[in-house]
Design a protein around this motif. Structure first.
Motif, PDB file in Angstrom:
ATOM      1  N   ALA A 136       0.054   1.165   8.629  1.00  0.00           N
ATOM      2  CA  ALA A 136       1.462   1.107   8.226  1.00  0.00           C
ATOM      3  C   ALA A 136       2.193   2.361   8.688  1.00  0.00           C
ATOM      4  CB  ALA A 136       1.566   0.952   6.704  1.00  0.00           C
ATOM      5  N   LEU A 137       1.579   3.525   8.486  1.00  0.00           N
ATOM      6  CA  LEU A 137       2.220   4.769   8.940  1.00  0.00           C
ATOM      7  C   LEU A 137       2.355   4.813  10.453  1.00  0.00           C
ATOM      8  CD1 LEU A 137       0.622   7.442   6.570  1.00  0.00           C
ATOM      9  CD2 LEU A 137       2.903   6.417   6.445  1.00  0.00           C
ATOM     10  N   VAL A 147       0.838  -1.201   0.000  1.00  0.00           N
ATOM     11  CA  VAL A 147       0.000   0.000   0.000  1.00  0.00           C
ATOM     12  C   VAL A 147       0.872   1.251   0.000  1.00  0.00           C
ATOM     13  CG1 VAL A 147      -1.597   1.362   1.415  1.00  0.00           C
ATOM     14  CG2 VAL A 147      -2.058  -1.051   0.993  1.00  0.00           C
ATOM     15  N   LEU A 148       1.889   1.297   0.854  1.00  0.00           N
ATOM     16  CA  LEU A 148       2.758   2.472   0.909  1.00  0.00           C
ATOM     17  C   LEU A 148       3.534   2.668  -0.392  1.00  0.00           C
ATOM     18  CD1 LEU A 148       4.183   2.400   4.554  1.00  0.00           C
ATOM     19  CD2 LEU A 148       2.235   3.680   3.645  1.00  0.00           C
ATOM     20  N   THR A 207     -10.057  -0.937   2.833  1.00  0.00           N
ATOM     21  CA  THR A 207      -8.937  -1.771   3.281  1.00  0.00           C
ATOM     22  C   THR A 207      -7.614  -1.068   3.012  1.00  0.00           C
ATOM     23  OG1 THR A 207     -10.215  -3.778   2.854  1.00  0.00           O
ATOM     24  CG2 THR A 207      -7.826  -4.031   3.002  1.00  0.00           C
ATOM     25  N   VAL A 208      -7.515  -0.428   1.850  1.00  0.00           N
ATOM     26  CA  VAL A 208      -6.299   0.318   1.528  1.00  0.00           C
ATOM     27  C   VAL A 208      -6.105   1.448   2.538  1.00  0.00           C
ATOM     28  CG1 VAL A 208      -5.199   1.834  -0.184  1.00  0.00           C
ATOM     29  CG2 VAL A 208      -6.341  -0.267  -0.920  1.00  0.00           C
ATOM     30  N   ALA A 230      -6.363   0.295  -4.638  1.00  0.00           N
ATOM     31  CA  ALA A 230      -7.363  -0.747  -4.348  1.00  0.00           C
ATOM     32  C   ALA A 230      -7.596  -1.613  -5.576  1.00  0.00           C
ATOM     33  CB  ALA A 230      -8.669  -0.100  -3.878  1.00  0.00           C
ATOM     34  N   GLY A 231      -7.700  -0.994  -6.745  1.00  0.00           N
ATOM     35  CA  GLY A 231      -7.920  -1.756  -7.975  1.00  0.00           C
ATOM     36  C   GLY A 231      -6.765  -2.680  -8.300  1.00  0.00           C
TER      37      GLY A 231
END
Length: 177
Positions: A164-165, A132-133, A156-157, A147-148
């Protein structure tokens, strides 16, 4: 019973006829689909080529299938894109592509320092959080685009991004946690 969405019926078709039919009817839309996720036409072509190879390897399954061949092809393409994005090589520079960062440093020493600091921190994250990051910050993608590509809902993203951050802050500056 789910109807097959190919224009030509599957019954009585030879293996090579079926593969030719798949190529004619679905190749362009598969390439377009992969290109939208990847932003790279050449890479999308490669992904679709692998999809066709998998269709050939699973031709008996496709011949006897009650469901949508088109759906099967798009699912395979989506999984191949996700696999490609998750591999470490996807985060490396692609030959022939130039990215000019408007805030790039002139001496490069700070960039090397940042890389040496950031890489071990990112390795502490799960693969899902790290992906994601990478998509949001390194690939400059939106929440929806990420997301796609990852095949998960936008919510969720967002939560993976937030978590995460938070974890990175806690690891980088334990007093801030």
């Amino acid at each position: 019973m789910v109807q097959n969405t190919m224009a030509t019926p599957l019954t009585g078709m030879s293996r090579s006829d079926l593969l030719g039919s798949i190529m004619r009817e679905h190749r362009e839309s598969l390439v377009s689909y992969a290109e939208k996720m990847l932003g790279d036409h050449g890479l999308a072509e490669d992904i679709v080529q692998e999809t066709i190879i998998r269709a050939w390897r699973n031709i008996d399954r496709l011949l006897g299938m009650d469901g949508s061949v088109r759906g099967w092809l798009f699912t395979v393409t989506r999984h191949l894109v996700i696999d490609w994005v998750r591999k470490p090589h996807a985060r490396r520079e692609i030959a022939g592509v130039t990215y000019n960062d408007p805030v790039a440093r002139t001496d490069g020493i700070e960039a090397v320092h940042d890389t040496l600091v950031a890489r071990p921190l990112l390795q502490r994250l799960s693969a899902e959080h790290r992906a994601v990051l990478v998509h949001i910050y390194l690939c400059d993608r939106s929440i929806q685009e990420t997301a796609g590509i990852l095949g998960v809902p936008a919510g969720t993203v967002k939560s993976r991004h937030h978590n995460a951050l938070r974890k990175l802050r806690g690891v980088a500056r334990p007093e801030a946690a």
